[in-house]
Enzyme design. Structure first.
Site: not given
Length: 80
Positions: A29-30
């Site tokens: 995820g970012y």
């Protein structure tokens, strides 16, 4: 610091699967997708990493990747 070289390929079928030498379970995820700094958290099997990527300069950009505790990464992924 490493220099990432971005390469993109168009996958047109599943033939590549026959050539695979290993399989990984990856979750990522970012935390930030800003142009100036992309920050990614990745869990790859039992290992976890945080990666910071700088601004693109053509097909390259600076990249820093560090191992982090697995449990921390799982909690960080909830922020994504």
């Amino acid at each position: 610091m490493a220099l990432e070289i971005e390469r993109k390929y168009k996958v047109i079928n599943d033939d590549y699967r026959e050539k695979a030498s290993c399989v990984y379970n990856i979750k990522q995820g970012y935390l930030s997708t800003q142009k100036e700094a992309t920050i990614r958290v990745r869990v790859k099997d039992d290992n976890a990493y945080i990666t910071v990527k700088g601004v693109n300069n053509g097909a390259t950009r600076n990249e820093w990747e560090y191992p982090i505790p697995y449990d921390d990464a799982i909690q960080m992924l909830k922020l994504c």
